[in-house]
Design an enzyme around this catalytic site. Structure first.
Site, mmCIF file in Angstrom:
data_model
loop_
_atom_site.group_PDB
_atom_site.id
_atom_site.type_symbol
_atom_site.label_atom_id
_atom_site.label_comp_id
_atom_site.label_asym_id
_atom_site.label_seq_id
_atom_site.Cartn_x
_atom_site.Cartn_y
_atom_site.Cartn_z
ATOM 1 N N ARG A 72 3.123 10.824 -5.890
ATOM 2 C CA ARG A 72 4.302 9.920 -7.135
ATOM 3 C C ARG A 72 4.198 11.622 -7.516
ATOM 4 O O ARG A 72 4.901 11.748 -7.783
ATOM 5 C CB ARG A 72 3.212 9.130 -7.436
ATOM 6 C CG ARG A 72 3.987 7.564 -6.754
ATOM 7 C CD ARG A 72 3.793 6.205 -7.774
ATOM 8 N NE ARG A 72 2.377 6.516 -8.113
ATOM 9 C CZ ARG A 72 1.136 5.680 -7.757
ATOM 10 N NH1 ARG A 72 1.667 4.479 -8.324
ATOM 11 N NH2 ARG A 72 0.272 6.395 -8.331
ATOM 12 N N LYS B 59 -11.890 -6.601 -3.343
ATOM 13 C CA LYS B 59 -10.577 -6.675 -4.499
ATOM 14 C C LYS B 59 -9.676 -7.288 -4.709
ATOM 15 O O LYS B 59 -8.555 -7.103 -3.213
ATOM 16 C CB LYS B 59 -10.200 -5.040 -3.738
ATOM 17 C CG LYS B 59 -9.735 -4.393 -5.104
ATOM 18 C CD LYS B 59 -9.568 -3.074 -4.284
ATOM 19 C CE LYS B 59 -8.263 -2.635 -5.379
ATOM 20 N NZ LYS B 59 -7.058 -1.668 -4.471
ATOM 21 N N SER C 62 2.606 -0.750 -8.898
ATOM 22 C CA SER C 62 2.405 -2.498 -8.674
ATOM 23 C C SER C 62 2.132 -3.216 -10.057
ATOM 24 O O SER C 62 2.653 -4.323 -10.205
ATOM 25 C CB SER C 62 1.276 -2.628 -7.508
ATOM 26 O OG SER C 62 2.289 -2.408 -6.165
ATOM 27 N N HIS D 179 7.759 1.842 -2.677
ATOM 28 C CA HIS D 179 7.633 1.978 -1.997
ATOM 29 C C HIS D 179 8.031 1.676 -0.851
ATOM 30 O O HIS D 179 8.699 2.121 0.302
ATOM 31 C CB HIS D 179 6.317 0.544 -1.731
ATOM 32 C CG HIS D 179 5.237 0.383 -2.540
ATOM 33 N ND1 HIS D 179 4.684 -0.840 -3.531
ATOM 34 C CD2 HIS D 179 3.609 1.639 -1.907
ATOM 35 C CE1 HIS D 179 3.312 -0.304 -3.858
ATOM 36 N NE2 HIS D 179 2.703 0.983 -3.092
HETATM 37 N N1 COA Z 1 5.788 3.857 -5.446
HETATM 38 C C1 COA Z 1 5.070 3.019 -6.191
HETATM 39 N N2 COA Z 1 3.720 2.519 -6.357
HETATM 40 C C2 COA Z 1 2.927 2.917 -5.472
HETATM 41 C C3 COA Z 1 4.001 4.770 -4.794
HETATM 42 C C4 COA Z 1 4.406 4.024 -4.469
HETATM 43 N N3 COA Z 1 5.684 5.315 -4.066
HETATM 44 N N4 COA Z 1 2.376 4.849 -3.987
HETATM 45 C C5 COA Z 1 1.112 4.131 -4.822
HETATM 46 N N5 COA Z 1 1.435 3.626 -5.405
HETATM 47 C C6 COA Z 1 1.226 2.758 -6.093
HETATM 48 C C7 COA Z 1 0.656 1.229 -5.740
HETATM 49 O O1 COA Z 1 1.575 0.589 -6.654
HETATM 50 C C8 COA Z 1 -0.746 1.098 -6.617
HETATM 51 O O2 COA Z 1 -0.627 0.511 -7.908
HETATM 52 P P1 COA Z 1 -1.225 -0.457 -8.702
HETATM 53 O O3 COA Z 1 -3.236 0.476 -8.696
HETATM 54 O O4 COA Z 1 -1.075 -0.601 -9.869
HETATM 55 O O5 COA Z 1 -1.288 -1.495 -7.563
HETATM 56 C C9 COA Z 1 -0.936 2.222 -6.538
HETATM 57 O O6 COA Z 1 -0.008 3.133 -5.769
HETATM 58 C C10 COA Z 1 -2.485 2.523 -5.824
HETATM 59 O O7 COA Z 1 -1.934 1.492 -4.145
HETATM 60 P P2 COA Z 1 -2.057 1.807 -2.437
HETATM 61 O O8 COA Z 1 -0.447 2.951 -2.015
HETATM 62 O O9 COA Z 1 -1.434 0.372 -2.309
HETATM 63 O O10 COA Z 1 -2.813 2.671 -2.431
HETATM 64 P P3 COA Z 1 -4.593 2.102 -2.257
HETATM 65 O O11 COA Z 1 -5.381 2.177 -3.237
HETATM 66 O O12 COA Z 1 -4.303 0.396 -2.937
HETATM 67 O O13 COA Z 1 -4.600 1.220 -1.246
HETATM 68 C C11 COA Z 1 -5.379 1.935 1.380
HETATM 69 C C12 COA Z 1 -5.566 2.691 -0.098
HETATM 70 C C13 COA Z 1 -5.469 1.169 2.026
HETATM 71 C C14 COA Z 1 -4.629 3.271 1.933
HETATM 72 C C15 COA Z 1 -7.201 2.289 1.513
HETATM 73 O O14 COA Z 1 -7.828 1.839 0.141
HETATM 74 C C16 COA Z 1 -7.596 2.292 3.110
HETATM 75 O O15 COA Z 1 -7.556 3.002 3.533
HETATM 76 N N6 COA Z 1 -8.691 1.411 2.166
HETATM 77 C C17 COA Z 1 -9.681 0.570 3.553
HETATM 78 C C18 COA Z 1 -10.973 1.064 4.404
HETATM 79 C C19 COA Z 1 -11.324 2.422 4.371
HETATM 80 O O16 COA Z 1 -10.527 2.682 5.509
HETATM 81 N N7 COA Z 1 -12.143 3.325 3.505
HETATM 82 C C20 COA Z 1 -12.439 5.176 3.946
HETATM 83 C C21 COA Z 1 -11.319 5.389 3.094
HETATM 84 S S1 COA Z 1 -12.265 5.929 2.071
#
Ligand code: COA
Length: 163
Positions: free
Chosen positions: A90, A41, A128, A17
């Site tokens: 990734r 969540k 994560s 990140h």
């Molecule tokens: N390095 C390390 N890990 C990474 C990474 C990077 N560059 N990019 C992504 N990841 C990992 C994260 O660690 C996480 O791992 P985990 O599942 O083991 O915990 C995973 O990828 C996904 O995490 P993240 O990038 O935080 O995405 P998310 O799916 O949890 O959340 C949001 C994405 C917040 C953008 C999305 O859920 C959101 O916008 N929510 C708001 C509601 C909304 O607007 N919804 C409408 C759209 S459907």
């Protein structure tokens, strides 16, 4: 002023990140790191802990702001004055999910765009949950998270196990 928003769960923030944050901060005048606060969540780290860890690991990047949000990402983006969402990719396995997310956001707010940065290959395996899992067994997480938060990550993961 060009602003961007980098959203995620950050449960916890990783070096992967942080790599995206550094590169995204170079592309915009202000980068808003938006931590999803989702009461349905629940993560291992509280929202306050995630904010604190992110603030500490980005304290040397002057144009970064850390916030949390609930609700739709596009609404949060507009609230903070940006129409540019930044996400990291990734591997090809991320692509389908990210495409759906970006297209949903585009449907909700046609004036908002998503920019993808490819994750540094050094961190393409990292997530994560990998950090949480390795830390829970007392393994070495120094290649996964910034040094200054290592002790806190162990402490919080251990607290989670006691529950
Ligand atoms: N390095 C390390 N890990 C990474 C990474 C990077 N560059 N990019 C992504 N990841 C990992 C994260 O660690 C996480 O791992 P985990 O599942 O083991 O915990 C995973 O990828 C996904 O995490 P993240 O990038 O935080 O995405 P998310 O799916 O949890 O959340 C949001 C994405 C917040 C953008 C999305 O859920 C959101 O916008 N929510 C708001 C509601 C909304 O607007 N919804 C409408 C759209 S459907």
């Amino acid at each position: 002023m060009r602003k961007g928003i980098y959203p995620g769960s950050f449960d916890p923030v990783t070096l992967g990140h942080l790599d995206i944050i550094h590169r995204a901060a170079d592309l915009v005048d202000e980068l808003v790191i938006a931590i999803l606060h989702n009461s349905s969540k629940k993560g291992l780290f509280t929202t306050e802990e995630r904010i604190d860890l992110l603030k500490r690991v980005t304290e040397d990047i002057p144009n970064v702001k850390v916030i949390s949000f609930d609700g739709l990402l596009v609404d949060c983006a507009i609230q903070y004055g940006t129409k540019t969402i930044i996400r990291g990719l990734r591997a090809v396995t991320d692509f389908e999910y990210e495409l759906q997310l970006a297209q949903t956001n585009k449907r909700l707010r046609p004036d908002i765009d998503t920019i993808f940065l490819t994750t540094n290959v050094k961190y393409s395996y990292l997530s994560s949950s990998v950090v949480r899992e390795v830390a829970s067994y007392g393994g070495d997480i120094s290649h996964f998270v910034p040094e200054k938060i290592i002790d806190d990550v162990y402490k919080i993961v251990k607290r989670g196990e006691k529950k």
